[in-house]
Design an enzyme around this catalytic site. Structure first.
Site, PDB file in Angstrom:
ATOM      1  N   TYR A 142       0.824  -1.214   0.000  1.00 38.96           N
ATOM      2  CA  TYR A 142       0.000   0.000   0.000  1.00 38.96           C
ATOM      3  C   TYR A 142       0.862   1.270   0.000  1.00 38.96           C
ATOM      4  O   TYR A 142       0.391   2.347  -0.333  1.00 38.96           O
ATOM      5  CB  TYR A 142      -0.945   0.032   1.205  1.00 38.96           C
ATOM      6  CG  TYR A 142      -1.997  -1.059   1.206  1.00 38.96           C
ATOM      7  CD1 TYR A 142      -2.312  -1.754   0.046  1.00 38.96           C
ATOM      8  CD2 TYR A 142      -2.671  -1.403   2.362  1.00 38.96           C
ATOM      9  CE1 TYR A 142      -3.255  -2.764   0.040  1.00 38.96           C
ATOM     10  CE2 TYR A 142      -3.628  -2.406   2.368  1.00 38.96           C
ATOM     11  CZ  TYR A 142      -3.915  -3.084   1.204  1.00 38.96           C
ATOM     12  OH  TYR A 142      -4.854  -4.078   1.201  1.00 38.96           O
ATOM     13  N   LYS A 192       3.748 -15.818   1.448  1.00 40.27           N
ATOM     14  CA  LYS A 192       3.676 -16.486   0.148  1.00 40.27           C
ATOM     15  C   LYS A 192       5.119 -16.767  -0.263  1.00 40.27           C
ATOM     16  O   LYS A 192       5.609 -16.329  -1.309  1.00 40.27           O
ATOM     17  CB  LYS A 192       2.936 -15.570  -0.853  1.00 40.27           C
ATOM     18  CG  LYS A 192       2.576 -16.215  -2.156  1.00 40.27           C
ATOM     19  CD  LYS A 192       1.455 -17.237  -2.067  1.00 40.27           C
ATOM     20  CE  LYS A 192       1.232 -17.880  -3.427  1.00 40.27           C
ATOM     21  NZ  LYS A 192       0.341 -19.043  -3.379  1.00 40.27           N
ATOM     22  N   ASP A 224      -2.807 -18.398   0.583  1.00 34.31           N
ATOM     23  CA  ASP A 224      -3.964 -19.036  -0.065  1.00 34.31           C
ATOM     24  C   ASP A 224      -4.480 -20.194   0.790  1.00 34.31           C
ATOM     25  O   ASP A 224      -5.695 -20.377   0.955  1.00 34.31           O
ATOM     26  CB  ASP A 224      -3.619 -19.489  -1.499  1.00 34.31           C
ATOM     27  CG  ASP A 224      -2.242 -20.102  -1.617  1.00 34.31           C
ATOM     28  OD1 ASP A 224      -1.438 -19.988  -0.665  1.00 34.31           O
ATOM     29  OD2 ASP A 224      -1.944 -20.705  -2.663  1.00 34.31           O
TER      30      ASP A 224
END
Ligand code: NAD
Length: 363
Positions: A142, A192, A224
């Protein structure tokens, strides 16, 4: 008698309605335990735009920096909804996070037994859920630069940057370990690492820091997989720690496990002092609920539980925080329900009545 200074930023919509109940409960716990809370109130969000032309004034931020904690309601509403407007209510939240250096966002998600039938999941899956989602708040994709769009060979290209420095990862991971130590001693680190360099550093830092907390069991999950496990085995989680983007998504997913927005508090913390306390901002996860504003029916429990988190995490008042949580449990166990939780046979209690019941349970 000890005195604590608290910035009060009620904001818009139901914000002032639920903050009033939060203050009522804080004052009651103060009276019982011999503390005095001195509040400095200011106008932010849409109300700030109307009054001063900005969502957060510099003097408001400076005032907050001098307090022990910030007790925040919610900001926004249809009046200020133009996405193209240069000033927007949520700039108050972003400005406070940045200006106060709040890098850790803590969202507890607790399933109350009487709510097990009100979520989209099976009662057996959600019964007993009691977890914290800890999200890094000031780094990651962000904020990373470059972040831009450009034209090349007649088509649009875009880039976002996910950047972290080692110390930014370490400080949030340590908050995660400390939260886990005070609970069921399990930390789930989400990344990840199979594809992203930022996640590989994240995982390495978790592994390096873990020996400092030998009593905490560490689990590594790919993001995930984590989204699936949150739905299939939510009761197994204690503390989940994740970088900004993953934490943003996971904390919203986890909030759906609890059945009602009106029950979920949150805390945003900055640097801690030696005794583990430090400035923080405490607010419900819900918004300004314009659809029920002014009707006196908003559920104040998320705000009241945010007050309990403030006592625990910024003021170091553990017994007082636990007393508020126990009072909320007792009122719900006695069958009292605010409108958003009421079943067909319940006579729902209004915002102020719920606050009064919790105050009475504290005594
Ligand atoms: P919302 O959380 O305000 O409301 C969603 C639904 O939940 C509504 O039906 C509302 O009535 C209900 N609800 C929320 N809190 C409740 C409570 N305490 N008691 C009973 N019912 C409650 O989300 P929204 O409708 O998407 O957003 C409304 C406004 O709030 C928007 O302007 C949005 O930008 C703003 N917002 C602010 C914050 C914040 O200040 N942190 C967070 C989310 C949304």
């Amino acid at each position: 008698m000890s005195n604590f200074n608290i910035a009060l930023l009620p904001g818009d919509g139901i914000g002032p309605e639920v903050v009033a109940e939060g203050v009522k409960v804080l004052d009651a716990v103060g009276a019982r335990f011999g503390h005095e809370f001195t509040y400095t109130e200011d106008t932010v969000g849409g109300a700030g735009i109307d009054a001063y032309g900005v969502a957060l004034r510099d003097e408001t931020l400076e005032m907050c920096q001098e307090q022990d904690a910030v007790f925040f309601g919610a900001v926004g509403g249809p009046k200020w909804d133009d996405p193209g407007a240069p000033v927007r209510p949520e700039q108050a939240i972003l400005g406070l996070r940045k200006g106060l250096g709040l890098f850790a966002n803590i969202r507890p998600v607790k399933m109350y037994d009487f709510l097990v039938d009100s979520t989209a999941l099976k009662p057996d899956v959600v019964r007993g859920v009691d977890m914290i989602v800890l999200r890094e708040l000031t780094g990651g994709i962000y904020f990373g630069q470059p972040q831009r769009q450009w034209e090349e060979n007649g088509e649009r290209h875009v880039v976002d940057t996910l950047a972290y420095a080692e110390h930014e990862i370490e400080r949030i991971v340590r908050v995660g370990f400390e939260l886990a130590q005070a609970r069921r001693k399990k930390l789930t680190s989400v990344d990840k690492a199979n594809v992203m360099a930022s996640s590989r550093l994240w995982r390495a830092v978790v592994l390096e820091v873990a020996p400092d907390y030998p009593d905490v069991e560490v689990e590594h999950l790919l993001v995930d997989a984590c989204t699936m496990h949150l739905i299939s085995r939510p009761g197994d989680f204690d503390v989940i720690v994740a970088e900004n983007l993953f934490g943003d998504i996971l904390s919203d997913e986890a909030s759906m496990l609890a059945g009602s927005m009106g029950m979920l508090p949150s805390a945003s913390l900055g640097a801690r002092s030696r005794d583990g306390t430090g400035l923080g901002m405490y607010e419900p996860i819900h918004g300004t609920a314009p659809d029920i504003q002014g009707q006196g029916i908003a559920n104040p429990i998320a705000q009241i539980l945010s007050g309990a988190m403030m006592l625990r995490l910024s003021l170091g008042l553990e017994a007082e925080a636990a007393a508020i949580e126990a009072a909320v449990d007792a009122v719900l166990a006695a069958g009292h329900r605010p409108a958003d939780l009421a079943g067909p046979d319940d006579r729902p209690k209004g915002t102020a009545a719920m606050g009064d019941l919790i105050v009475a349970a504290l005594a």
